[in-house]
Design an enzyme around this catalytic site. Structure first.
Site, mmCIF file in Angstrom:
data_model
loop_
_atom_site.group_PDB
_atom_site.id
_atom_site.type_symbol
_atom_site.label_atom_id
_atom_site.label_comp_id
_atom_site.label_asym_id
_atom_site.label_seq_id
_atom_site.Cartn_x
_atom_site.Cartn_y
_atom_site.Cartn_z
ATOM 1 N N VAL A 233 3.364 -5.716 2.920
ATOM 2 C CA VAL A 233 2.933 -7.015 3.691
ATOM 3 C C VAL A 233 3.657 -8.199 3.288
ATOM 4 O O VAL A 233 3.617 -8.441 2.165
ATOM 5 C CB VAL A 233 1.655 -7.248 4.131
ATOM 6 C CG1 VAL A 233 1.398 -8.312 5.044
ATOM 7 C CG2 VAL A 233 1.032 -5.649 4.238
ATOM 8 N N PHE B 30 1.603 3.160 2.431
ATOM 9 C CA PHE B 30 2.585 3.389 3.450
ATOM 10 C C PHE B 30 3.292 2.123 4.238
ATOM 11 O O PHE B 30 4.367 2.198 4.814
ATOM 12 C CB PHE B 30 1.864 3.838 4.892
ATOM 13 C CG PHE B 30 1.385 5.366 4.481
ATOM 14 C CD1 PHE B 30 2.332 6.545 5.068
ATOM 15 C CD2 PHE B 30 0.169 5.618 3.938
ATOM 16 C CE1 PHE B 30 1.743 7.749 4.951
ATOM 17 C CE2 PHE B 30 -0.197 7.006 3.642
ATOM 18 C CZ PHE B 30 0.790 8.138 4.037
ATOM 19 N N ASP C 296 -9.915 3.963 6.481
ATOM 20 C CA ASP C 296 -9.352 3.165 5.082
ATOM 21 C C ASP C 296 -9.927 1.871 5.273
ATOM 22 O O ASP C 296 -9.482 1.117 4.893
ATOM 23 C CB ASP C 296 -7.970 3.258 5.235
ATOM 24 C CG ASP C 296 -7.675 2.868 3.644
ATOM 25 O OD1 ASP C 296 -8.529 3.191 2.789
ATOM 26 O OD2 ASP C 296 -6.688 2.400 3.360
ATOM 27 N N GLY D 189 0.710 -1.172 -0.053
ATOM 28 C CA GLY D 189 -0.176 -0.025 0.288
ATOM 29 C C GLY D 189 0.859 1.173 -0.115
ATOM 30 O O GLY D 189 1.940 1.215 -0.243
ATOM 31 N N LYS E 282 4.101 -6.246 8.589
ATOM 32 C CA LYS E 282 3.949 -5.037 7.558
ATOM 33 C C LYS E 282 5.183 -4.207 7.746
ATOM 34 O O LYS E 282 5.280 -3.603 9.057
ATOM 35 C CB LYS E 282 2.753 -4.497 8.318
ATOM 36 C CG LYS E 282 2.011 -3.151 7.667
ATOM 37 C CD LYS E 282 1.303 -2.896 8.192
ATOM 38 C CE LYS E 282 0.477 -1.285 7.510
ATOM 39 N NZ LYS E 282 -0.923 -0.964 8.132
#
Length: 819
Positions: free
Chosen positions: A506, A503, A627, A501, A521
């Protein structure tokens, strides 16, 4: 509780669902038809002494018997296949022989005044042995007396429903009843049956409803009960059953309603009962002699509505895990020997309506947080050993619904409770005591200073070690090194990459020391806000625990092999992937396609709503997710949904019922398609924004369409797509995978693709989804209302599905017989 009365109406439901071309009156029939059936019906009419509603007046030679009230025929053979006189309140002393109606499929005399409470009332049952096609027999709510004849077992082996309750029938249950291996429903409510439950009941492997309440049955509940693996309703209350609850009941994994109340059962409650996660309506074990503790496994009953264990000999504490029964509305534990405090965690039961803990040995105070349960209508803690101040808000404002008598040390509360005022605590320091306190205070200050210096040196020394990898803000979590994570992921190889994603990325990894597969993550520290997102996520996650949130295992804050700063979060690995993967699989596996059925999707909605409800309303500091989307909903081994990526949300503190927002530069305000419109105009993140995202999630699950699908252009969006066709054109917007296929109905007849129960459920879910995505944030429904409404929909869907299953099972039976 209404489930108890379903058997009364089931014959009528089934009767109305039979093949219309074979099983309905035909006003065009003029031939006399089968004279044998005709004469049998006239003989039955002659036995009726009173017909208060005149329902049988048309039973005469001027009208063909297939058109008489309550008669259904096979029009091809012109033979009677159904005799349904349910509820016409006619009087018949002794029912004549009906054995000549050899094509009879359904016979219902329920809710009348048949019989004289005599020994010979049930003689007519012997004649029914000639009705070899009989599927449904209902004689409940009459005045039949006598014993069930042993010849009862000679009735049609195709019998699927037997309704005998609310009579004066006495004696033992014939063991030969076990011959009806196709029985799906057997009820003998409120009669005078005695003796043991025959072990031949173990043959009822298709049984779904078993109701024996209100008799004089004795002996033990045999282990055979575990053979009835299709049971969803079991009612054995108000008898004289003894012994222990058999652990084999744990095999009944479809049970939704279980009542063993008002018997003489003893011993501990087997854990197998609390592992029946299918229980959704009722678990009633009250008024027995059960002993032992209430185990922590009670929390497994997370969908239970009513939990009753009152008037037993239960002891020990009330387990805090009972708060995990998130759908609980009625909790009755009165009349036991429970001790300890009232768990504060009960406040998380937001739908709780009645709570009775009276006549126990509970101590401590009444938790103030209980006044925050907005639906709580009745509260009884009388005759315990409670002390302290009684709350004054919520249910505690209504003296008629709060019972606290018998607790001599309680005080305060509203005036109508007539409790003494609570003493005001005033600190009185006499002058000479002040002088004595000075040396004590000085010593304490010196001690604290020395301790602070020691701790400071310790922390500085600890931070100087680069091998120490965990942030002090999460020091209580287990430590893990960068090397361990590097080894676990084969150097963070792309083969182990399972997601990425803005930021973070994973990776799937296997920690060597713990031998545990985890999700790692790794935060992208090159992007603006990554440092803050890590701090925010760690601080938010360290105390955030909920069954529908992805649990964090630990964190890592270190440097990698290149000397660059490294931060990562380690989560429990969810091997069944994300909701995104289930709704929109990239490759369709035809042999074993991963498709979520409607009931599964409903469960996912409830799971996600419960997690959001917890973040919004059950924490001291509310958490905004920011989100929510299908990629952030993950499935465990049991396809239970867990929400992830909530840790980068901003924390909110609530002061005087107003939301105070801390400034933040995280800049994370959702994903296109799922973020509410106000975020695009610079508005602060809010609970209402999460509600919008949840609504889009619901609509996507119902339509099977992403909000970013190519069809949504030129001002069109998922919200409008649904609103423009709802509810008139439901099938046009519905995910085709949710439409019931003919092959799943197991009948040769063409039926509507959507059953009434399914349609009602879908319409209700679409209503909630649309209420969540209102353009104005203030007009959107709250997660409190969402969780409550979803639980109601689930209960209605389950109940309706049960009734529909009866209809379909009977349709199948009759179609197979090719009437």
């Amino acid at each position: 509780m209404l489930l108890k009365f379903w058997p009364i109406y089931i014959p009528l439901i089934c009767f109305l669902t039979l093949k219309p071309q074979y099983f309905t009156p035909n006003i065009n029939v003029f031939a006399l038809g089968d004279e044998t059936d005709h004469l049998s019906l006239l003989k039955f009419k002659e036995s009726i002494s009173t017909d208060p509603y005149g329902m049988l007046l048309p039973w005469n030679t001027s009208t063909h018997f297939c058109n008489w009230h309550g008669i259904r025929c096979n029009l091809t053979l012109q033979r009677v296949t159904g005799l349904n006189l349910h509820g016409i309140r006619c009087f018949v002393g002794q029912v004549p022989s009906l054995g000549k109606l050899q094509d009879l499929l359904l016979l219902s005399f329920s809710s009348n005044n048949l019989g004289n409470n005599s020994t010979y009332d049930l003689e007519f049952l012997k004649s029914l042995t000639n009705c070899s096609k009989l599927h449904i027999l209902g004689i409940s709510e009459n005045k039949f007396g006598g014993h069930l004849p042993d010849t009862l077992g000679n009735l049609s082996t195709q019998l699927s429903q037997l309704i005998l309750g609310d009579n004066q029938i006495s004696g033992k249950i014939p063991a030969a009843i076990g011959n009806f291996v196709d029985l799906t429903l057997l009820t003998m409510y409120d009669s005078r049956m005695e003796g043991i439950i025959p072990t031949t009941f173990g043959k009822f492997r298709k049984m779904e409803v078993l109701g024996l309440r209100g008799n004089e049955l004795s002996g033990e509940i045999g282990a055979f009960i575990g053979n009835l693996s299709h049971l969803f309703y079991l009612e054995m209350g108000a008898n004289m059953l003894e012994g222990t609850i058999p652990p084999s009941i744990g095999n009944c994994q479809k049970l939704q309603y279980l009542s063993l109340a008002q018997n003489n059962l003893k011993g501990t409650i087997p854990l197998e009962v609390f592992n029946l996660s299918s229980l959704t309506n009722l678990l009633d074990l009250s008024e027995n002699s059960l002993s032992g503790y209430i185990p922590k496994e009670v929390g497994n009953l997370k969908n239970i509505d009513i939990l009753v264990m009152s008037r037993n000999h239960l002891s020990g504490n009330i387990p805090g895990t009972i708060a995990e029964c998130i759908m609980l509305e009625y909790l009755f534990l009165q009349g036991n020997s429970l001790d300890g405090i009232i768990p504060f965690s009960l406040a998380s039961l937001k739908g709780l309506r009645s709570l009775d803990l009276s006549q126990n040995r509970l101590s401590g105070s009444i938790p103030y947080v209980l006044q925050n349960i907005s639906f709580l209508e009745y509260f009884n803690v009388s005759y315990n050993m409670l002390e302290g101040e009684v709350p004054t808000e919520g249910v505690f404002r209504n003296a008629s619904e709060v019972v606290v008598t018998g607790n001599s040390k309680l005080c305060g509360g509203i005036s109508e409770l007539h409790l003494p005022p609570c003493p005001v605590k005033v600190k009185k320091l006499v002058k000479h005591h002040k002088f004595r306190l000075i040396p004590v205070l000085v010593s304490a200050i010196v001690f604290l200073l020395i301790l602070s210096i020691i701790l400071t040196f310790y922390l500085i020394r600890k931070r100087s070690k680069k091998s120490s990898l965990d942030s002090p803000t999460i020091a209580q979590l287990a430590k893990v090194s960068y090397q361990s994570l590097h080894n676990a992921t084969d150097g963070f190889s792309t083969t182990n990459l399972i997601g990425s994603g803005n930021f973070s990325s994973v990776h799937k990894g296997n920690l060597e020391l713990e031998d545990k597969v985890v999700a790692i993550k790794v935060l992208n520290l090159q992007r603006k806000g990554a440092h803050k997102s890590f701090s925010a996520e760690c601080n938010a996650l360290k105390n955030v625990k909920h069954r529908n949130l992805v649990p964090i295992l630990t964190c890592c804050s270190s440097t990698d092999y290149k000397g660059q700063e490294f931060k990562a979060l380690i989560f429990e690995y969810m091997k069944n992937g994300s909701l995104e993967q289930w709704l929109h699989p990239r490759t369709l596996v035809t042999d074993n396609p991963r498709i979520l059925k409607l009931d599964q999707r409903l469960n996912v909605m409830i799971d996600v709503a419960s997690a959001l409800h917890y973040l919004h309303h059950e924490r001291e500091q509310s958490i905004i997710h920011c989100d929510l989307k299908p990629k952030n909903v993950l499935f465990d081994d049991d396809i239970i949904a867990h929400m992830s990526d909530f840790g980068i949300a901003r924390l909110l503190s609530t002061i005087n019922n107003t939301t105070s927002k801390k400034s933040s530069t995280l800049g994370i305000k959702g994903t296109i398609g799922y973020a509410p419109p106000e975020y695009g105009m610079g508005s602060e993140v809010s609970m209402n924004g999460d509600v919008y995202s949840f609504g889009i999630l619901m609509l996507e699950m119902l339509t099977g369409r992403r909000p970013t699908a190519e069809i949504f252009q030129d001002g069109q969006n998922l919200h409008n797509f649904v609103a423009n066709s709802f509810p008139e054109n439901l099938l046009q917007i519905l995910d085709p995978l949710l439409v019931v296929k003919e092959a799943e109905i197991s009948t040769k007849e063409e039926i509507q693709n959507l059953t009434p129960t399914t349609e009602v459920c879908l319409v209700s879910l679409f209503h909630i989804g649309l209420a969540c995505v209102k353009e104005s944030p203030k007009e959107r429904i709250s997660m409190v209302d969402v969780t409550r409404e979803l639980s109601k929909i689930k209960r209605a869907f389950i109940s309706g599905k049960v009734n529909r299953n009866y209809e379909l099972s009977n349709l199948t039976l009759y179609s197979i017989m090719n009437l």
